[in-house]
Design a protein around this motif. Structure first.
Motif, PDB file in Angstrom:
ATOM      1  N   ARG A 160     -33.649  79.885 116.028  1.00 13.11           N
ATOM      2  CA  ARG A 160     -33.323  80.930 116.865  1.00 13.11           C
ATOM      3  C   ARG A 160     -31.784  81.396 116.635  1.00 13.11           C
ATOM      4  N   VAL A 161     -31.056  79.799 116.832  1.00 15.18           N
ATOM      5  CA  VAL A 161     -29.510  79.922 116.767  1.00 15.18           C
ATOM      6  C   VAL A 161     -28.918  80.436 115.428  1.00 15.18           C
ATOM      7  N   TRP A 162     -29.597  79.848 114.186  1.00 14.04           N
ATOM      8  CA  TRP A 162     -28.955  80.356 112.851  1.00 14.04           C
ATOM      9  C   TRP A 162     -29.392  81.919 112.887  1.00 14.04           C
ATOM     10  N   SER A 163     -30.634  82.304 113.253  1.00 12.44           N
ATOM     11  CA  SER A 163     -30.851  83.808 113.135  1.00 12.44           C
ATOM     12  C   SER A 163     -29.906  84.712 113.589  1.00 12.44           C
ATOM     13  N   ALA A 164     -29.491  84.011 114.829  1.00 16.95           N
ATOM     14  CA  ALA A 164     -28.551  85.158 115.657  1.00 16.95           C
ATOM     15  C   ALA A 164     -27.290  84.800 115.203  1.00 16.95           C
ATOM     16  N   TRP A 165     -26.752  83.878 114.541  1.00 14.20           N
ATOM     17  CA  TRP A 165     -25.341  83.648 113.920  1.00 14.20           C
ATOM     18  C   TRP A 165     -25.411  83.959 112.514  1.00 14.20           C
ATOM     19  N   ARG A 166     -26.201  84.029 111.678  1.00 12.31           N
ATOM     20  CA  ARG A 166     -26.245  84.603 110.479  1.00 12.31           C
ATOM     21  C   ARG A 166     -25.559  85.719 110.211  1.00 12.31           C
ATOM     22  N   PRO A 167     -25.449  86.671 110.777  1.00 10.68           N
ATOM     23  CA  PRO A 167     -25.028  87.973 110.489  1.00 10.68           C
ATOM     24  C   PRO A 167     -23.468  87.824 110.654  1.00 10.68           C
ATOM     25  N   HIS A 168     -22.901  86.868 111.515  1.00  4.35           N
ATOM     26  CA  HIS A 168     -21.461  86.818 111.800  1.00  4.35           C
ATOM     27  C   HIS A 168     -21.133  85.404 110.850  1.00  4.35           C
ATOM     28  N   ALA A 169     -21.969  84.829 110.194  1.00  4.27           N
ATOM     29  CA  ALA A 169     -21.513  83.553 109.528  1.00  4.27           C
ATOM     30  C   ALA A 169     -20.361  83.724 108.472  1.00  4.27           C
ATOM     31  N   GLY A 170     -20.028  84.726 107.874  1.00  2.97           N
ATOM     32  CA  GLY A 170     -19.144  84.946 106.856  1.00  2.97           C
ATOM     33  C   GLY A 170     -17.897  84.895 107.617  1.00  2.97           C
ATOM     34  N   ALA A 171     -17.743  86.029 108.763  1.00  6.57           N
ATOM     35  CA  ALA A 171     -16.612  86.506 109.382  1.00  6.57           C
ATOM     36  C   ALA A 171     -15.959  84.939 110.195  1.00  6.57           C
ATOM     37  N   ASP A 172     -16.887  84.393 110.819  1.00  8.95           N
ATOM     38  CA  ASP A 172     -16.610  82.961 111.275  1.00  8.95           C
ATOM     39  C   ASP A 172     -15.926  82.165 110.473  1.00  8.95           C
ATOM     40  N   VAL A 173     -16.530  81.699 109.391  1.00  4.99           N
ATOM     41  CA  VAL A 173     -16.154  80.701 108.564  1.00  4.99           C
ATOM     42  C   VAL A 173     -14.658  81.227 108.138  1.00  4.99           C
ATOM     43  N   ARG A 174     -14.460  82.398 107.661  1.00  6.01           N
ATOM     44  CA  ARG A 174     -13.233  82.836 107.105  1.00  6.01           C
ATOM     45  C   ARG A 174     -12.098  82.702 108.377  1.00  6.01           C
ATOM     46  N   ALA A 175     -12.542  83.126 109.651  1.00  5.62           N
ATOM     47  CA  ALA A 175     -11.666  82.935 110.694  1.00  5.62           C
ATOM     48  C   ALA A 175     -11.335  81.561 110.901  1.00  5.62           C
ATOM     49  N   SER A 176     -12.252  80.465 110.960  1.00  8.16           N
ATOM     50  CA  SER A 176     -12.043  79.164 111.154  1.00  8.16           C
ATOM     51  C   SER A 176     -10.988  78.501 110.300  1.00  8.16           C
ATOM     52  N   VAL A 177     -10.997  78.848 108.962  1.00  6.82           N
ATOM     53  CA  VAL A 177     -10.177  78.264 107.867  1.00  6.82           C
ATOM     54  C   VAL A 177      -8.457  78.905 108.473  1.00  6.82           C
ATOM     55  N   VAL A 178      -8.584  79.909 108.821  1.00  2.00           N
ATOM     56  CA  VAL A 178      -7.334  80.636 109.155  1.00  2.00           C
ATOM     57  C   VAL A 178      -6.838  79.878 110.341  1.00  2.00           C
ATOM     58  N   VAL A 179      -7.752  79.725 111.281  1.00  5.99           N
ATOM     59  CA  VAL A 179      -7.183  78.641 112.611  1.00  5.99           C
ATOM     60  C   VAL A 179      -7.032  77.212 112.243  1.00  5.99           C
TER      61      VAL A 179
END
Length: 487
Positions: free
Chosen positions: A2-21
């Protein structure tokens, strides 16, 4: 699942932001550690814990934690006076204090601290940081406290002319500062690289290609630096000194984290911060950092705002930035050994100056000159005494100002042809009794009087008795008095 299903739509944005941070956090973790007088690896450890552990705990959705420039002065003082072994005990105890405060639901109360005091504290920290790090721009040791650093500038400048190594380092440091200041004018596709990382990378490349003889960051194996806290290492520490430092770290770190959370909440439309849970999360993070002998952490506005600006959607971006820091610390720590100390000093000079320049002096001066006075006194006290005493003096002044405002009394005599009105508003307490008595004595006695009073709870016994006596004496002389209070 369930956690993966909820996060999957945001995964790309979060990964990109994590690299910047991650790219923003890396030079800051190293720079804060150097300014604090501890190995750079301990700054990375705190960044890893702040990202992976605190980032995963409930509290703030997009806030990012790690070592902060705002605590460097305090940490350097702890390490200098009590030794590196004491740092773990101080940070662990500070974390436990934060957990207790969060469980007691006191998180929101940290936002009640006077803004003038907080701004004065941050400006004092920023000036202390700048006055110390400018020496490191030239690979020179600082003189000591801020006043000693100021006094030492003339002799240090005079000695630079005959020191080619110091001049070389100064050139590298000034170059890094120029990159930091001018990076915002670079093309947008180049600005994908954060300014601090760009300054450090360019300084590193230039010194390596040109073969410049400047001081570089000293690196060690991560496991050799991390020294877990053990009971046997606490025997010769002063309990009073450790407790005092821990309370100071806990209060300052908590206030900075809560202010950061409020600022970040204004930058996005996602879930709001639960301040008590965030305070507990910060305490758990500092508890772990203390057990590892690492730096204390706070929520860091620079990383958090970069996280939001980069398009982060969930807490996963903060967690992932901690993962990237961990991978770097394990796989490529030697790269930090190529970084000139002058470049890190430039990053910290810029960070310190931002703390000073963030005070809206003109706006404060136009709205409340007393707030400016409290800020200035706090800054001077931090520079001349120390962080704890400076903040204490600022808080006392803020409380005095609040007390004066809480007991402010406004009186107005309004005369008509056949009537007199006396309007009393504000808080009539005993400290305002002389002002009230003078006003009552000046009320004309030849016409009927209407006395307009505030709510009964805003009148203390001394002022109530003075008003009752005034009314009785006026009526005894044949005067007409009507008393009106709010319904």
């Amino acid at each position: 699942m369930r956690v993966w299903s909820a996060w999957r739509p945001h995964a790309g944005a979060d990964v990109r932001a994590s690299v910047v941070v991650f790219l923003v956090a890396l030079p800051l973790c190293a720079g804060v550690a150097v300014a604090s007088g501890v190995p750079v690896e301990l700054g990375l450890v705190t960044g890893i814990v702040g990202g992976i552990l605190v980032g995963a705990l409930p509290g703030s959705s997009l806030q990012v934690s790690g070592p902060a420039a705002g605590l460097t002065v305090l940490v350097a003082d702890i390490v200098g006076s009590q030794g590196l072994r004491a740092l773990g005990a101080v940070v662990l105890l500070a974390g436990l204090i934060q957990i207790a405060l969060g469980l007691a639901r006191l998180g929101r109360w940290f936002r009640a601290v006077s803004t003038a005091v907080v701004q004065g504290m941050l400006a004092g920290i920023g000036l202390t940081l700048v006055l110390g790090q400018v020496y490191l721009l030239a690979d020179r040791p600082q003189e000591g406290n801020p006043l000693a650093n100021v006094a030492g500038f003339p002799s240090t400048l005079a000695g630079l002319s005959g020191d080619s190594g110091a001049l070389t380092a100064l050139g590298v440091g000034i170059g890094a500062l120029l990159v930091l200041r001018l990076w915002k004018h670079a093309p947008a596709r180049v600005r994908v690289v954060p300014a601090p990382l760009a300054a450090v990378l360019l300084a590193t490349v230039v010194t390596a290609v040109a073969g410049l003889d400047v001081d570089r960051v000293q690196v060690q194996a991560l496991l050799d630096v991390v020294s877990p806290l053990t009971p046997s290492g606490l025997g010769d520490l002063s309990p009073v000194a450790v407790l005092g430092a821990a309370v100071t770290v806990a209060l300052i770190a908590s206030a900075e984290s809560m202010f950061s959370a409020a600022a970040i909440d204004r930058m996005h439309t996602g879930p709001r911060t639960h301040y008590d849970r965030e305070l507990v999360a910060q305490g758990i993070g500092n508890g772990v950092c203390g057990m590892l002998g690492a730096l204390p952490m706070t929520a860091v506005i620079v990383r958090s705002s970069a996280n939001v600006a980069a398009g982060a959607r969930t807490k996963a971006s903060g967690v992932l930035h901690g993962v990237w820091l961990g991978i770097f610390a394990i796989a490529a720590p030697a790269l930090l050994g190529t970084v000139p100390m002058a470049a890190l000093a430039a990053v910290l000079v810029q960070a310190g100056w931002k703390l000073v320049a963030g005070i809206p002096v003109r706006t404060l001066w136009a709205s409340s000159r007393s707030e400016v006075a409290i800020t200035v006194v706090t800054v001077v006290a931090v520079l001349c005494l120390n962080l704890l005493e400076g903040v204490a003096i600022g808080l006392v002044l803020a409380l005095v100002k609040a007390a004066v405002q809480a007991t402010s009394l406004h009186t107005r005599v309004r005369e008509e042809e056949d009537h007199v009105h006396l309007e009393v508003s504000g808080s009539a307490t005993f400290v305002r009794l002389p002002q009230l008595a003078d006003t009552l004595d000046a009320v004309p006695a030849d016409r009927p009087l209407t006395l307009h009073l505030p709510e009964p709870e805003r009148l203390d016994r001394a002022c109530r008795e003075a008003l009752d006596t005034f009314v009785e004496q006026r009526q005894a002389r044949g005067g007409q008095v009507e008393v009106r209070t709010p319904a």
